[in-house]
Design a protein around this motif. Structure first.
Motif, PDB file in Angstrom:
ATOM      1  N   LEU A  33       0.936  -1.185  -0.161  1.00 26.16           N
ATOM      2  CA  LEU A  33       0.105   0.037  -0.152  1.00 26.16           C
ATOM      3  C   LEU A  33       0.845   1.264  -0.090  1.00 26.16           C
ATOM      4  O   LEU A  33       0.418   2.049  -0.735  1.00 26.16           O
ATOM      5  CB  LEU A  33      -0.866   0.102   1.284  1.00 26.16           C
ATOM      6  CG  LEU A  33      -1.789   1.117   1.252  1.00 26.16           C
ATOM      7  CD1 LEU A  33      -2.680   1.091   0.091  1.00 26.16           C
ATOM      8  CD2 LEU A  33      -2.638   1.111   2.515  1.00 26.16           C
ATOM      9  N   ALA A  34       1.914   1.240   0.976  1.00 25.19           N
ATOM     10  CA  ALA A  34       2.898   2.563   0.707  1.00 25.19           C
ATOM     11  C   ALA A  34       3.568   2.811  -0.593  1.00 25.19           C
ATOM     12  O   ALA A  34       3.913   3.807  -0.884  1.00 25.19           O
ATOM     13  CB  ALA A  34       3.807   2.119   1.889  1.00 25.19           C
ATOM     14  N   VAL A  35       4.035   1.540  -1.175  1.00 22.39           N
ATOM     15  CA  VAL A  35       4.664   1.672  -2.549  1.00 22.39           C
ATOM     16  C   VAL A  35       3.493   1.906  -3.397  1.00 22.39           C
ATOM     17  O   VAL A  35       3.955   2.816  -4.394  1.00 22.39           O
ATOM     18  CB  VAL A  35       5.191   0.255  -2.729  1.00 22.39           C
ATOM     19  CG1 VAL A  35       5.882   0.356  -4.174  1.00 22.39           C
ATOM     20  CG2 VAL A  35       6.505  -0.086  -1.922  1.00 22.39           C
ATOM     21  N   ALA A  36       2.530   1.389  -3.285  1.00 23.75           N
ATOM     22  CA  ALA A  36       1.472   2.001  -4.634  1.00 23.75           C
ATOM     23  C   ALA A  36       1.031   3.234  -4.214  1.00 23.75           C
ATOM     24  O   ALA A  36       0.508   3.813  -5.343  1.00 23.75           O
ATOM     25  CB  ALA A  36       0.059   0.831  -4.219  1.00 23.75           C
ATOM     26  N   HIS A  37       0.972   4.142  -3.145  1.00 20.78           N
ATOM     27  CA  HIS A  37       0.610   5.236  -3.152  1.00 20.78           C
ATOM     28  C   HIS A  37       1.538   6.213  -2.665  1.00 20.78           C
ATOM     29  O   HIS A  37       1.420   6.805  -1.506  1.00 20.78           O
ATOM     30  CB  HIS A  37      -0.444   5.280  -2.106  1.00 20.78           C
ATOM     31  CG  HIS A  37      -1.990   4.911  -2.759  1.00 20.78           C
ATOM     32  ND1 HIS A  37      -2.616   5.156  -3.768  1.00 20.78           N
ATOM     33  CD2 HIS A  37      -2.436   3.278  -2.425  1.00 20.78           C
ATOM     34  CE1 HIS A  37      -3.513   4.243  -4.183  1.00 20.78           C
ATOM     35  NE2 HIS A  37      -3.632   3.220  -3.261  1.00 20.78           N
ATOM     36  N   PRO A  38       2.438   6.566  -3.314  1.00 17.57           N
ATOM     37  CA  PRO A  38       3.608   7.257  -3.104  1.00 17.57           C
ATOM     38  C   PRO A  38       3.311   9.005  -2.765  1.00 17.57           C
ATOM     39  O   PRO A  38       3.970   9.292  -2.019  1.00 17.57           O
ATOM     40  CB  PRO A  38       4.800   7.255  -4.195  1.00 17.57           C
ATOM     41  CG  PRO A  38       4.053   7.122  -5.165  1.00 17.57           C
ATOM     42  CD  PRO A  38       2.945   6.085  -4.542  1.00 17.57           C
ATOM     43  N   GLY A  39       2.240   9.352  -3.408  1.00 24.39           N
ATOM     44  CA  GLY A  39       1.756  10.597  -2.986  1.00 24.39           C
ATOM     45  C   GLY A  39       1.007  10.835  -1.570  1.00 24.39           C
ATOM     46  O   GLY A  39       1.221  12.154  -1.315  1.00 24.39           O
ATOM     47  N   ILE A  40       1.073   9.747  -0.719  1.00 19.94           N
ATOM     48  CA  ILE A  40       0.565  10.136   0.818  1.00 19.94           C
ATOM     49  C   ILE A  40       1.443  10.535   1.602  1.00 19.94           C
ATOM     50  O   ILE A  40       1.379  11.448   2.357  1.00 19.94           O
ATOM     51  CB  ILE A  40       0.312   8.656   1.207  1.00 19.94           C
ATOM     52  CG1 ILE A  40      -1.265   7.978   0.570  1.00 19.94           C
ATOM     53  CG2 ILE A  40      -0.189   8.540   2.691  1.00 19.94           C
ATOM     54  CD1 ILE A  40      -1.356   6.709   1.078  1.00 19.94           C
ATOM     55  N   ALA A  41       2.932  10.375   1.210  1.00 18.77           N
ATOM     56  CA  ALA A  41       4.025  10.824   2.065  1.00 18.77           C
ATOM     57  C   ALA A  41       4.916  11.567   0.985  1.00 18.77           C
ATOM     58  O   ALA A  41       4.772  11.436  -0.065  1.00 18.77           O
ATOM     59  CB  ALA A  41       4.900   9.582   2.663  1.00 18.77           C
TER      60      ALA A  41
END
Length: 183
Positions: free
Chosen positions: A14-22
């Protein structure tokens, strides 16, 4: 154990799939951190004094104040000790009896050793040397004090006045020989 591993893999995906979160950590983030400086615990172990530099980005400054924390009270919160506005204070040390705090302050225009009672009372300047005091050590009974400071190579006395720095001067040092400790 298998469920924990599956959860870890899912969270990583999930963290890799959505780098825009961080976002990446930047130098601007770094300069906004408060910086903890020197500290001292009273002889009875009941009080802690420490210096804390809090950045003021708009003023391009990092004022440093002293803070007190009562270690006898669980959950106590540190309080600013003797708020002084534009004066920087650092390097606090409790006296042997815990009744006074010695510290460095630029209140007089240069960095000098001061002392003040833990309770009521005015601070008193302890040293009066021409150079900025870089550090100090209090002798037994607070009857003597050792101080140290940076001096220019050509200084022939124990305390030469500090040279005026240019308005755009940095704080770096230059070395003209190899094998200089840089850490």
């Amino acid at each position: 154990m298998k469920k924990i591993l599956q959860f870890g893999i899912a969270a990583t995906a999930l963290a890799v799939a959505h780098p825009g979160i961080a976002r990446n950590f930047s130098p601007e983030d770094l300069v906004q951190f408060n910086r903890l400086g020197g500290s001292s615990v009273s002889a009875d172990g009941g009080m802690l004094v420490f210096s804390l530099a809090e950045p003021d980005i708009e003023a391009n400054a990092r004022p440093t104040d002293l803070w007190l924390l009562d270690l006898r009270e669980p959950g106590s919160v540190a309080e600013r000790w003797r708020a002084t506005g534009d004066v920087n204070e650092s390097g606090p040390v409790f006296s042997a009896d815990g009744e006074e705090i010695f510290y460095l302050s630029d209140e007089s225009g240069s960095s000098q050793v001061w002392r003040a009672p833990l309770g009521e009372g005015d601070p008193v300047q302890v040293t009066h040397v021409e150079a900025d005091v870089a550090g100090f050590s209090i002798g037994p009974g607070a009857q003597r004090i050792a101080i140290w400071f940076d001096e220019a190579i050509g200084c022939e006395t124990a305390s030469c006045p500090d040279e005026e720095e240019a308005a755009d001067a940095g704080t770096g040092r230059s070395y003209d020989a190899l094998m200089v400790r840089h850490w």
